[in-house]
Design an enzyme around this catalytic site. Structure first.
Site, PDB file in Angstrom:
ATOM      1  N   LEU A   6      40.788-108.741  -5.268  1.00  0.00           N
ATOM      2  CA  LEU A   6      41.725-109.335  -4.333  1.00  0.00           C
ATOM      3  C   LEU A   6      41.916-108.348  -3.191  1.00  0.00           C
ATOM      4  O   LEU A   6      41.865-107.132  -3.405  1.00  0.00           O
ATOM      5  CB  LEU A   6      43.080-109.600  -5.008  1.00  0.00           C
ATOM      6  CG  LEU A   6      43.120-110.627  -6.143  1.00  0.00           C
ATOM      7  CD1 LEU A   6      44.518-110.671  -6.752  1.00  0.00           C
ATOM      8  CD2 LEU A   6      42.717-112.005  -5.649  1.00  0.00           C
ATOM      9  N   ASP A   7      42.141-108.856  -1.984  1.00  0.00           N
ATOM     10  CA  ASP A   7      42.421-107.968  -0.865  1.00  0.00           C
ATOM     11  C   ASP A   7      43.657-107.126  -1.161  1.00  0.00           C
ATOM     12  O   ASP A   7      44.536-107.536  -1.931  1.00  0.00           O
ATOM     13  CB  ASP A   7      42.672-108.772   0.418  1.00  0.00           C
ATOM     14  CG  ASP A   7      41.449-109.564   0.862  1.00  0.00           C
ATOM     15  OD1 ASP A   7      40.324-109.197   0.461  1.00  0.00           O
ATOM     16  OD2 ASP A   7      41.628-110.544   1.606  1.00  0.00           O
ATOM     17  N   LYS A   8      43.752-105.985  -0.520  1.00  0.00           N
ATOM     18  CA  LYS A   8      44.881-105.072  -0.743  1.00  0.00           C
ATOM     19  C   LYS A   8      46.224-105.792  -0.618  1.00  0.00           C
ATOM     20  O   LYS A   8      47.114-105.618  -1.450  1.00  0.00           O
ATOM     21  CB  LYS A   8      44.811-103.917   0.268  1.00  0.00           C
ATOM     22  CG  LYS A   8      46.000-102.964   0.198  1.00  0.00           C
ATOM     23  CD  LYS A   8      45.896-101.875   1.254  1.00  0.00           C
ATOM     24  CE  LYS A   8      47.114-100.962   1.207  1.00  0.00           C
ATOM     25  NZ  LYS A   8      47.048 -99.877   2.233  1.00  0.00           N
ATOM     26  N   THR A  19      46.872-109.023  -0.731  1.00  0.00           N
ATOM     27  CA  THR A  19      46.980-110.295  -1.444  1.00  0.00           C
ATOM     28  C   THR A  19      47.472-110.001  -2.854  1.00  0.00           C
ATOM     29  O   THR A  19      46.977-109.088  -3.517  1.00  0.00           O
ATOM     30  CB  THR A  19      45.617-111.016  -1.505  1.00  0.00           C
ATOM     31  OG1 THR A  19      45.202-111.337  -0.176  1.00  0.00           O
ATOM     32  CG2 THR A  19      45.704-112.293  -2.320  1.00  0.00           C
ATOM     33  N   ARG A  60      41.356-116.651   4.258  1.00  0.00           N
ATOM     34  CA  ARG A  60      41.902-116.172   5.525  1.00  0.00           C
ATOM     35  C   ARG A  60      41.020-116.580   6.695  1.00  0.00           C
ATOM     36  O   ARG A  60      41.510-117.071   7.726  1.00  0.00           O
ATOM     37  CB  ARG A  60      42.055-114.648   5.468  1.00  0.00           C
ATOM     38  CG  ARG A  60      42.976-114.175   4.350  1.00  0.00           C
ATOM     39  CD  ARG A  60      42.851-112.683   4.081  1.00  0.00           C
ATOM     40  NE  ARG A  60      43.272-111.891   5.222  1.00  0.00           N
ATOM     41  CZ  ARG A  60      43.126-110.568   5.295  1.00  0.00           C
ATOM     42  NH1 ARG A  60      42.529-109.905   4.290  1.00  0.00           N
ATOM     43  NH2 ARG A  60      43.535-109.914   6.350  1.00  0.00           N
TER      44      ARG A  60
END
Length: 328
Positions: A160-162, A164, A259
């Site tokens: 997961l993105d930082k 998110t 996104r």
């Protein structure tokens, strides 16, 4: 050529910038010969410790890990003189410390001998990378489960993105990691997200657009004709004051997929500065949460499904927008 000399432990030269007790630090010392007279200190260090980059060795000077004739060196450009003695305390690079166990409060949703499901908070990086060599989920996994050190990426099979938040699955055995990786490639691990986006998103929207690294900005992804096929299904749960509440279903798992897909249609996520999302509703990070994760257990085949409630910041933003509590 620079040749290291035996270190005299009674010389009185300190190991500057002491490190944690569990990090092994090597000290090297060498005498400056005529060939290095009036040469730069950092160039001399490169010859003394060629396995390290010049940039890292310059950093050791800044961290007070280098002395010349017993006096702390302060400048990489310092000119040496024949006969001087240079000592360097070789601290490990940040990269070399990336795969170290670091105890952290992992939010474990499910765990057995093969699988671990986490609810990742926003602001935490999943895997070490430039600028984030410690404090990652991987560091926490190594402390939580020591055998993870023998697994690829400590068992991490997706990220997961930082900024998110939400659910992610980790393998605890090689058999589980291999099976989960194959399941993800075959799109058999189902991931669903909740999000807030700017604009009025249609009741249902299928976005199929290939994604690749942005040719202009390498920190971004973009819709690119030659990119990898990507699909996101979007369902609007409600709309208020210019903000849409969304349920997003991934059919592929590209970097920044939701996104980029939404931004490409003119609906950037709230507070997603990288893709044009303006701050709103008190959000300080992109309004995206991995809310549901479902898959067959990689060993037993048992059907598993996990749900994670909205974290406080996103729940507050949801309420401020006057949107109904998400049900999907």
């Amino acid at each position: 050529m620079v040749q290291a000399l035996p270190v005299d432990e009674g010389s009185g030269l300190d190991e500057m910038d002491a490190v944690e007790a569990d990090v092994e630090v090597e000290t090297r010392v060498a005498q400056v010969d005529e060939g290095w007279h009036l040469q730069r200190l950092d160039k001399f260090l490169v010859q003394l410790a060629p396995e390290f980059s010049r940039n890292h060795l310059q950093g050791l000077i800044e961290r007070a890990c280098v002395s010349v004739n017993g006096v702390q060196a302060t400048s990489a450009a310092q000119k040496l003189r024949a006969g001087q003695q240079v000592l360097v305390s070789l601290q490990p690079t940040e990269e070399s410390k990336a795969f170290r166990a670091e105890p952290m409060d992992l939010q474990v949703v499910f765990e057995d001998e093969h699988v671990l499901v986490l609810n990742k908070p926003a602001g935490v990086v999943v895997h070490p990378a430039a600028g984030n060599w410690s404090g990652t989920i991987m560091n926490g996994l190594l402390a939580h489960h020591a055998p993870a050190a023998a697994l690829p990426r400590a068992g991490i099979v997706h990220r997961l993105d930082k900024d998110t938040s939400g659910l992610m699955v980790v393998g605890k055995t090689l058999a589980a990691v291999t099976a989960l990786s194959r399941m993800i490639a075959a799109r058999e691990v189902h991931r669903e997200y909740l999000a807030l986006a700017a604009g009025r998103v249609p009741e249902s929207l299928v976005i199929e657009a290939p994604l690749a690294r942005d040719p202009v900005s390498r920190v971004k992804m973009a819709v690119v004709a030659s990119g990898k096929p990507s699909r996101t299904d979007v369902f609007c749960l409600g709309w208020s004051e210019g903000i849409s509440a969304l349920h997003c279903v991934l059919h592929s798992g590209r970097t920044h997929q939701i996104r980029v897909h939404l931004a490409s249609r003119g609906f950037p996520l709230v507070a997603d500065a990288l893709y044009g999302g303006a701050p709103a509703l008190g959000m300080k990070r992109q309004a995206l949460h991995a809310a549901r994760l479902s898959f067959a257990h990689p060993i037993s085949g048992e059907a598993l499904r996990f749900d994670a409630q909205l974290p406080q910041d996103l729940a507050s933003a949801w309420a401020l927008a006057g949107l109904p509590a998400p049900e999907f």
